[in-house]
Scaffold this motif. Structure first.
Motif, short mmCIF file in Angstrom:
data_model
loop_
_atom_site.label_atom_id
_atom_site.label_comp_id
_atom_site.label_asym_id
_atom_site.label_seq_id
_atom_site.Cartn_x
_atom_site.Cartn_y
_atom_site.Cartn_z
N HIS A 1 7.86 -5.27 -5.01
CA HIS A 1 6.46 -4.94 -4.73
C HIS A 1 6.34 -3.60 -3.99
CE1 HIS A 1 4.60 -9.26 -5.13
NE2 HIS A 1 5.39 -8.94 -6.14
N LYS A 2 7.29 -3.34 -3.10
CA LYS A 2 7.25 -2.07 -2.36
C LYS A 2 7.35 -0.88 -3.33
CE LYS A 2 9.43 -4.05 1.76
NZ LYS A 2 10.63 -4.03 2.66
N VAL A 3 8.20 -0.99 -4.32
CA VAL A 3 8.38 0.08 -5.30
C VAL A 3 7.08 0.33 -6.08
CG1 VAL A 3 9.64 0.77 -7.37
CG2 VAL A 3 10.84 -0.40 -5.52
N LEU A 4 6.29 -0.73 -6.25
CA LEU A 4 5.06 -0.64 -7.03
C LEU A 4 3.84 -0.34 -6.17
CD1 LEU A 4 5.69 -3.74 -9.34
CD2 LEU A 4 5.95 -1.32 -9.95
N ALA A 5 4.03 0.06 -4.93
CA ALA A 5 2.93 0.27 -3.99
C ALA A 5 1.88 1.22 -4.53
CB ALA A 5 3.48 0.79 -2.66
N ALA A 6 0.66 1.06 -4.01
CA ALA A 6 -0.48 1.83 -4.52
C ALA A 6 -0.26 3.33 -4.40
CB ALA A 6 -1.75 1.41 -3.78
N ASP A 7 0.28 3.79 -3.25
CA ASP A 7 0.42 5.24 -3.10
C ASP A 7 1.45 5.83 -4.06
OD1 ASP A 7 2.71 4.27 -1.81
OD2 ASP A 7 2.61 5.74 -0.19
N ALA A 8 2.45 5.02 -4.44
CA ALA A 8 3.43 5.50 -5.42
C ALA A 8 2.79 5.64 -6.80
CB ALA A 8 4.62 4.55 -5.48
N GLN A 9 1.94 4.70 -7.16
CA GLN A 9 1.30 4.75 -8.47
C GLN A 9 0.21 5.82 -8.54
OE1 GLN A 9 0.63 1.32 -10.81
NE2 GLN A 9 1.93 -0.02 -9.58
N GLU A 10 -0.37 6.17 -7.40
CA GLU A 10 -1.38 7.24 -7.37
C GLU A 10 -0.80 8.55 -7.89
OE1 GLU A 10 -4.49 7.25 -6.74
OE2 GLU A 10 -4.99 5.54 -5.46
N ALA B 1 6.87 0.56 6.68
CA ALA B 1 7.34 -0.79 6.97
C ALA B 1 6.36 -1.80 6.40
CB ALA B 1 7.46 -0.98 8.48
N ASN B 2 6.91 -2.83 5.79
CA ASN B 2 6.09 -3.89 5.19
C ASN B 2 5.08 -3.33 4.20
OD1 ASN B 2 7.34 -5.91 6.90
ND2 ASN B 2 6.05 -5.13 8.56
N ALA B 3 5.47 -2.23 3.55
CA ALA B 3 4.66 -1.58 2.51
C ALA B 3 3.27 -1.20 3.00
CB ALA B 3 4.56 -2.48 1.27
N GLY B 4 3.15 -0.93 4.31
CA GLY B 4 1.87 -0.47 4.85
C GLY B 4 0.88 -1.58 5.10
N PHE B 5 1.28 -2.84 4.87
CA PHE B 5 0.36 -3.95 5.10
C PHE B 5 0.19 -4.23 6.59
CE2 PHE B 5 0.22 -8.55 6.09
CZ PHE B 5 -1.10 -8.80 5.73
N TRP C 1 0.81 -1.22 0.00
CA TRP C 1 0.00 0.00 0.00
C TRP C 1 0.84 1.27 0.00
CZ3 TRP C 1 -4.83 -0.66 -1.24
CH2 TRP C 1 -5.48 -1.87 -0.91
N GLU C 2 1.92 1.27 0.79
CA GLU C 2 2.68 2.52 1.00
C GLU C 2 4.16 2.26 0.79
OE1 GLU C 2 1.53 3.21 4.98
OE2 GLU C 2 -0.57 3.62 4.47
N VAL C 3 4.73 2.95 -0.16
CA VAL C 3 6.11 2.67 -0.58
C VAL C 3 7.12 2.94 0.53
CG1 VAL C 3 6.48 4.98 -1.56
CG2 VAL C 3 7.74 3.02 -2.47
N LYS C 4 6.87 3.88 1.42
CA LYS C 4 7.86 4.25 2.43
C LYS C 4 7.57 3.66 3.81
CE LYS C 4 9.27 8.56 0.19
NZ LYS C 4 9.42 10.04 0.34
#
Length: 549
Positions: free
Chosen positions: A438-447, A421-425, A416-419
């Motif tokens: 997967h962290k690089v491709l997180a939803a908030d980064a793509q938003e 811990a554990n990508a916001g999961f 969920w969140e690129v920055k």
């Protein structure tokens, strides 16, 4: 109880369904496992994609030997996911957002911890003695026949109390129910009614063709070598794929039960069902039997598009075969789910085409006739996670490692969140690791990226929803002499042309003289063009135009 979203009883026809794998979606308790409240927290994100419904993988009470596909109580929520009150809150918010809720019904088998099985195995004379598939051994003590388990080894487990074998198509701790017993059918339909009365909008039926077995317990014959069939039932490292499964599944009695199931759903109005059919080369014939006549399942999906082949020839062959076999039924197409390698990893030939293939795949899927199912994270173009053996949790992968790595690679937590811990999961160590890619491709980064894969999914699904021809219009392929996927969709005076180049080089195709493009319909991210009846496409490109009638 929550009320279902009011809508057309045919809402499922052409619907876009988003699959959520609960233990990997969002953790709100800090135990490293996703939960129902986490799904509720993220429902606005799902609704924002433009989908019509969510499908929840099992959240019922379970010892979790097979990640919840081993149910010990069909009418309660496992504490790791929350409570029935949490489910009701999820259902209400989903309905408030205009989302239907489909839940996974795993009724071909239970956990060996289910009270029904505990009673059944206690003696040969108890009230539920015949609720599971029990059989005497052969005179030499071996299993009753040659049936195999998908998860490895014989499909029979010895029980010392009854001094009999019981059947299991999957783990030894997942005994198969005896659908030949009408009391079993009644009890299962009562559990379905429980959720219908709670307000769910539909059911995904796991392994829907596995319900009945051959009463005579006849051996399965070997599978005659057929490239079309090999690998559809199991990976080639698994002996299960060496049998022709004539007697351990897809029995004719199944149709009658599905009619009972449909009659129950019809009591509640606009509810829907989608069945998972795993039947090798016979899958389309089975889908036809299970969806025809309007009195059984609303739709089914098969494994035809869940393999490695992303070519015009393969997709056309699958769709044509379905159209030829299933004249009055309905299909649900998908490229990914919780049981197969993520389609990005299956379809790409090199890493730098990941984003391009992801955009093309959803564009193709959205143009097909049928409903479509998306799997969480595919809208972020997540590749399959590479996991170490010590990280595996899937019994299937552990059993066949290293030749088959199992299903954990597609079940890792949603980023969920690129920055964070554990990508916001989760704030704790997740049940499966989150890969760095997967962290690089997180939803908030793509938003934040205008032409991201996430943005493309939203645009493509909006395009599909705006055009009735794409929901349930007719579909006709256009003959070409090239490796091009070209077809029309038509309904209510609108006729659309789609042309897809799934190859890694440019192609041009001359349209038939009776196919006249009167308007180019721009598709974000693609550059295909038409000039004097010739469509020119770059590598991995798509074209859409409105045709004269």
């Amino acid at each position: 109880m929550a009320s279902p979203v009011k809508s057309d009883p045919d809402w499922w026809r052409g619907a876009v369904i988003y699959q959520v794998y609960p233990r990997s979606f969002q953790d709100t308790t800090g135990d490293g496992l996703g939960d129902l409240n986490g799904i509720t927290q993220r429902l606005s994100y799902i609704a924002g994609l433009g989908v019509d419904a969510i499908w929840l993988s099992p959240f019922f009470t379970s010892p979790m030997a097979d990640m919840g596909y081993d149910v010990s109580d069909y009418c309660d929520v496992d504490p790791m996911f929350g409570t029935l009150k949490d489910f009701d809150a999820l259902l209400k918010k989903a309905h408030d957002l205009g989302l239907k809720v489909i839940i996974d019904q795993v009724i071909s088998h239970t956990s060996d911890q289910h009270p029904w099985f505990k009673e059944s195995r206690s003696s040969r004379t108890n009230d539920r003695a015949d609720w599971y598939v029990w059989a005497d051994p052969k005179p030499d003590g071996t299993a009753p026949n040659n049936w195999l388990s998908i998860f490895g080894g014989p499909a029979w487990e010895w029980d010392g109390v009854r001094k009999q074998y019981y059947m299991h198509n999957f783990l030894g701790s997942q005994p198969d129910l005896n659908f030949h017993n009408p009391d079993v059918q009644d009890a299962l339909l009562d559990t379905v009614r429980f959720w219908l009365e709670r307000g769910v909008d539909g059911f995904r039926l796991d392994t829907v063709n596995f319900y009945f077995h051959d009463k005579e317990l006849r051996d399965n014959p070997p599978l005659v070598h057929d490239e079309e069939a090999i690998g559809l039932d199991a990976p080639d490292v698994n002996p299960y794929g060496m049998q022709n499964h004539l007697h351990d599944k897809t029995q004719p009695e199944n149709v009658g039960f599905l009619q009972r199931f449909r009659a129950l759903l019809d009591e509640f109005g606009d509810r829907a069902s989608v069945g998972e059919v795993g039947d090798g080369a016979r899958s389309l014939k089975t889908v036809a039997a299970y969806t025809s006549g309007g009195d059984k399942l609303h739709m089914c999906y098969t494994f035809d598009l869940l393999g490695p082949d992303f070519t015009a020839t393969h997709i056309r062959r699958c769709v044509t075969a379905f159209q030829d076999a299933v004249t009055d039924g309905w299909v649900c197409w998908a490229f990914s789910n919780h049981d197969v390698t993520r389609h990005i990893s299956r379809f790409i030939e090199k890493d730098d085409e990941r984003e391009r293939v992801a955009k093309l795949a959803i564009t193709v899927l959205s143009a097909l006739r049928g409903s479509i199912c998306l799997y969480q994270g595919e809208e972020l173009s997540l590749p399959e996670a590479e996991l170490a053996f010590e990280d595996l949790r899937d019994p299937y992968g552990i059993r066949f490692w290293p030749s088959f790595k199992g299903r954990d690679g597609c079940r890792t937590p949603m980023p969920w969140e690129v920055k964070s811990a554990n990508a916001g999961f989760s704030k704790s160590k997740p049940w499966l690791p989150v890969p760095e890619i997967h962290k690089v491709l997180a939803a908030d980064a793509q938003e934040k990226v205008e032409d991201s894969v996430l943005a493309h999914y939203r645009q493509t699904l909006a395009f599909r929803k705006e055009r009735p021809a794409l929901r349930d219009g007719s579909m006709r392929f256009i003959e070409t002499n090239q490796d091009i996927l070209a077809f029309t969709r038509e309904k209510d005076g609108e006729r659309l042309l789609f042309v897809f180049n799934l190859r890694r080089g440019p192609q041009s195709v001359q349209l038939p003289k009776d196919v006249k493009v009167v308007e180019l319909l721009p598709m974000p991210g693609f550059e295909a063009r038409v000039d004097d009846g010739e469509v020119a496409l770059d590598a991995l490109d798509a074209f859409c135009g409105k045709l004269s009638l």
